[in-house]
Scaffold this motif. Structure first.
Motif, PDB file in Angstrom:
ATOM      1  N   ALA A 184       0.840  -1.190   0.000  1.00  0.00           N
ATOM      2  CA  ALA A 184       0.000   0.000   0.000  1.00  0.00           C
ATOM      3  C   ALA A 184       0.879   1.245   0.000  1.00  0.00           C
ATOM      4  CB  ALA A 184      -0.915   0.005   1.220  1.00  0.00           C
ATOM      5  N   PHE A 185       0.442   2.258  -0.754  1.00  0.00           N
ATOM      6  CA  PHE A 185       1.130   3.535  -0.832  1.00  0.00           C
ATOM      7  C   PHE A 185       0.090   4.618  -0.572  1.00  0.00           C
ATOM      8  CE2 PHE A 185       3.099   0.449  -3.606  1.00  0.00           C
ATOM      9  CZ  PHE A 185       4.445   0.535  -3.285  1.00  0.00           C
ATOM     10  N   ILE A 186       0.283   5.348   0.521  1.00  0.00           N
ATOM     11  CA  ILE A 186      -0.703   6.339   0.937  1.00  0.00           C
ATOM     12  C   ILE A 186      -0.008   7.689   1.045  1.00  0.00           C
ATOM     13  CG2 ILE A 186      -2.367   6.988   2.706  1.00  0.00           C
ATOM     14  CD1 ILE A 186      -2.484   4.044   3.526  1.00  0.00           C
ATOM     15  N   SER A 187      -0.491   8.672   0.307  1.00  0.00           N
ATOM     16  CA  SER A 187       0.117   9.997   0.348  1.00  0.00           C
ATOM     17  C   SER A 187      -0.966  11.068   0.454  1.00  0.00           C
ATOM     18  CB  SER A 187       0.969  10.236  -0.907  1.00  0.00           C
ATOM     19  OG  SER A 187       0.171  10.173  -2.078  1.00  0.00           O
ATOM     20  N   ARG A 188      -0.643  12.129   1.171  1.00  0.00           N
ATOM     21  CA  ARG A 188      -1.503  13.309   1.310  1.00  0.00           C
ATOM     22  C   ARG A 188      -2.918  12.929   1.760  1.00  0.00           C
ATOM     23  NH1 ARG A 188      -1.459  16.553  -4.051  1.00  0.00           N
ATOM     24  NH2 ARG A 188      -1.939  14.464  -4.865  1.00  0.00           N
ATOM     25  N   GLY A 189      -3.004  12.010   2.702  1.00  0.00           N
ATOM     26  CA  GLY A 189      -4.308  11.557   3.159  1.00  0.00           C
ATOM     27  C   GLY A 189      -4.642  12.055   4.547  1.00  0.00           C
ATOM     28  N   THR A 190      -5.918  11.955   4.895  1.00  0.00           N
ATOM     29  CA  THR A 190      -6.393  12.273   6.238  1.00  0.00           C
ATOM     30  C   THR A 190      -7.300  11.143   6.706  1.00  0.00           C
ATOM     31  OG1 THR A 190      -6.303  14.654   5.857  1.00  0.00           O
ATOM     32  CG2 THR A 190      -7.704  13.882   7.658  1.00  0.00           C
ATOM     33  N   LEU A 191      -6.971  10.593   7.862  1.00  0.00           N
ATOM     34  CA  LEU A 191      -7.760   9.514   8.464  1.00  0.00           C
ATOM     35  C   LEU A 191      -8.186  10.004   9.840  1.00  0.00           C
ATOM     36  CD1 LEU A 191      -5.360   6.538   7.603  1.00  0.00           C
ATOM     37  CD2 LEU A 191      -7.195   7.472   6.194  1.00  0.00           C
TER      38      LEU A 191
END
Length: 614
Positions: A184-191
């Protein structure tokens, strides 16, 4: 004529049926109709209506704002919600389900997937199979379970870019947890506002960049593996704040491995701690992070602590539900040690309490943990293991008579398991003894003797009962006394010394044995002969000793104890000097030595006064 008419009608019907060819690009609109061909000029109403008219590898675009419904994707496709963000409202169901082929890539762009409604949706986006999933510039919120669940059994890749996942009942984004290897590659996210922001399970490898995880009730990032599973995560330029804990890393069970690496990340203002480590879960820092309450090289008070936990009680033989032991604020990896005694069958292993206790009772113990920086923390625990119902029989004992064999009585520990041991609190009449749970012997002491018998089985569970042995005096019973004396008192270390016990009083010749004691230590049991028993003591060191003796009694003579004897052992005598020949000349200050000195002085003076020859 009829046949020709039927042929003409069939031909006309076939000519009026459009070809079922699929377009590479289709359209949906809030005012569309799924009966349309989904063209730009005749758009469909829903994504589900358009997908059947879109070729594999094609694209569905939203023309205007609208709610375009839940759908199932079974092929490679791109769905673009347009500038206004196409909506997927999924009340009581999954939003988007992907069951694609092994080489299929699915792209979801500019979508708002929402589970709000009279009944919340179950999961926002579920990826069960396919090669890869890309989610870009989208929002997923309000589902009972996960926002995005990426757990393909055969593995795959997940790419999230500029995605907001919030307000879901479990994980915002769930990655891995099946047999397949996933990345998985997660960038510029908000959780935010989920139970866990990012959840990583076995088989997952993830890279996170420019992620904000906040206000997640349990953890901003949660990574856990069990029984051989492996997971790893690289975090770059992230902000983990106002969560239950910032990072949770757990490796429980044999061979599991969970590793989190942090660089340029801020972990602060979390409710419990910046980190929670369980088992061999590991959090490594590249030294450029800001970790509230954690230091890379020092251990301020309270930097590391063991999470509060109470061990529930259970019955002996009951299965203890595995309970994880979390270490808060730790960095690196954690080692743990237990001081105290645990019941057989119960263990702390890999950061998890588990097992089936095979012994009853209360077991207090302490656990001490040490993290990769050498910071330590301890906590006391008590495990209570309830014993099964037990009893001890018989309820009473027969009376005895001095000089007569006692009615042998076997005690039974009912409800016990394994080998039972018996312990008496109190005194039995002389001549009676408890051997392997059987009361046997010949009493030589009259009277009433209360005692408590406790039977403990192989699982440390006990039953107790109070008894009284009544011993009547026989008609020919004779009382006597026992006298104890030493052959020399005081004596010297190394000298031979013996003690003799003598039975005094009564008529006739007593038989039986005498037991000699040094304090409470039994020295020897000697058979009585001619009313006496003698024991030669081993070499004793200088000091004072309390010796005693007990006569067993026989069919006519009652057993009796001797008054204690205090024996003093002095240091060994100094040996005589054999070269002195008894004259004492070698002793300092002896008369012979003084006379010799005087004689030498006289001879020297005469030698000086004599005239010089010639």
């Amino acid at each position: 004529m009829g046949v020709h008419l039927r042929c003409i009608l069939v031909a006309a019907l076939c000519a009026s049926t459009p070809a079922l060819a699929q377009a590479t690009r289709t359209w949906v609109s809030g005012v569309g109709d799924d009966a349309n061909p989904c063209s730009r000029t005749a758009p469909c109403k829903t994504f589900a209506g358009a997908i059947s008219k879109t070729a594999a590898g094609g694209e569905i675009d939203a023309m205007d704002p609208g709610s375009f419904g839940a759908l199932v994707i079974t092929k490679a496709i791109t769905i673009d919600g347009g500038l206004d963000g196409g909506k997927v409202l999924a009340s009581g169901t999954q939003g988007i389900t992907i069951n694609a082929g092994a080489q299929d890539v699915v792209v979801l762009r500019r979508l708002s997937v929402n589970g709000s409604g009279p009944t919340l949706g179950t999961t926002g986006i579920v990826f069960n199979s396919g090669k890869a999933l890309h989610v870009e510039r989208s929002q997923v919120r309000g589902f009972q379970q996960d926002g995005i669940r990426f757990a393909p059994a055969a593995g795959g890749q997940l790419f999230l870019d500029d995605v907001v996942v919030s307000g879901n009942g479990n994980a915002g984004v769930r990655v891995g947890g099946t047999a397949g290897a996933v990345t998985a590659f997660i960038s510029r996210g908000t959780l935010s506002g989920n139970r866990q922001g990012l959840w990583l399970g076995a088989g997952s490898t993830a890279t996170v960049s420019q992620l904000t995880a906040s206000d997640n009730t349990e953890a901003g990032i949660w990574a856990q593996t069990e029984d051989g599973g492996k997971a790893s995560l690289n975090v770059e330029r992230a902000r983990l704040t106002h969560n239950g804990v910032g990072l949770h890393a757990a490796s429980v069970g044999s061979g599991s491995q969970t590793l989190l690496r942090l660089s340029r990340t801020a972990v602060d203002a979390n409710v419990l701690a910046s980190t929670r480590l369980i088992g061999t879960g590991t959090v490594l820092s590249f030294g450029d992070n800001r970790m509230a309450g954690v230091s890379a090289s020092t251990c301020p008070a309270g930097a590391v602590s063991l999470e509060a936990a109470a061990l529930p009680g259970l019955p002996r033989g009951g299965v203890f539900a595995p309970m994880q032991l979390g270490v808060l604020g730790a960095m690196g990896s954690v080692t743990s040690t237990v001081s105290g005694t645990l019941p057989r069958g119960f263990r702390l292993e890999g950061g998890v309490f588990s097992g089936t206790p095979e012994e009853g009772g209360d077991y207090p113990f302490s656990v001490t943990v040490t993290d990769g920086n050498g910071c330590t923390a301890s906590r006391d625990f008590t495990l209570s293991v309830a014993c099964p119902p037990m009893s001890l029989s018989p309820t009473g004992l027969a009376a005895g008579t001095t000089g007569q064999v006692f009615a042998e009585t076997a005690f039974v520990h009912e409800g016990g398991e394994g080998t039972t041991t018996f312990v008496i609190d109190g005194a039995l009449p002389r001549g009676l003894q408890l051997r392997d749970g059987v009361l046997t012997g010949m009493p030589t002491q009259p009277g009433s003797f209360p005692f408590t018998l406790t039977a403990t089985d192989g699982g440390r569970c006990s039953a107790s009962r109070s008894y009284t042995v009544a011993v009547a005096r026989s008609s020919d019973f004779q009382e006597a006394t026992l006298q104890l004396q030493a052959s020399a008192n005081p004596t010297y270390a190394g000298d031979a010394v013996s003690v003799t016990a003598r039975v005094v009083g009564g008529q006739g010749e007593p038989t039986g044995t005498v037991t000699f004691f040094n304090g409470t230590e039994v020295l020897k049991v000697v058979t009585l002969q001619g009313r006496e028993a003698t024991h030669a003591l081993a070499t004793l060191a200088p000091g004072k000793y309390t010796l005693s003796a007990a006569y067993s009694g026989d069919t006519r003579f009652g057993g009796v104890d001797a008054a204690p004897l205090s024996l003093e052992v002095l240091p060994a005598k100094a040996p005589a000097d054999e070269s002195d020949d008894g004259c004492g000349c070698r002793q300092s200050g002896a008369p012979g030595g003084a006379l010799l000195m005087l004689l030498l002085l006289v001879l020297n003076r005469r030698r000086r006064d004599a005239p010089t020859p010639g």
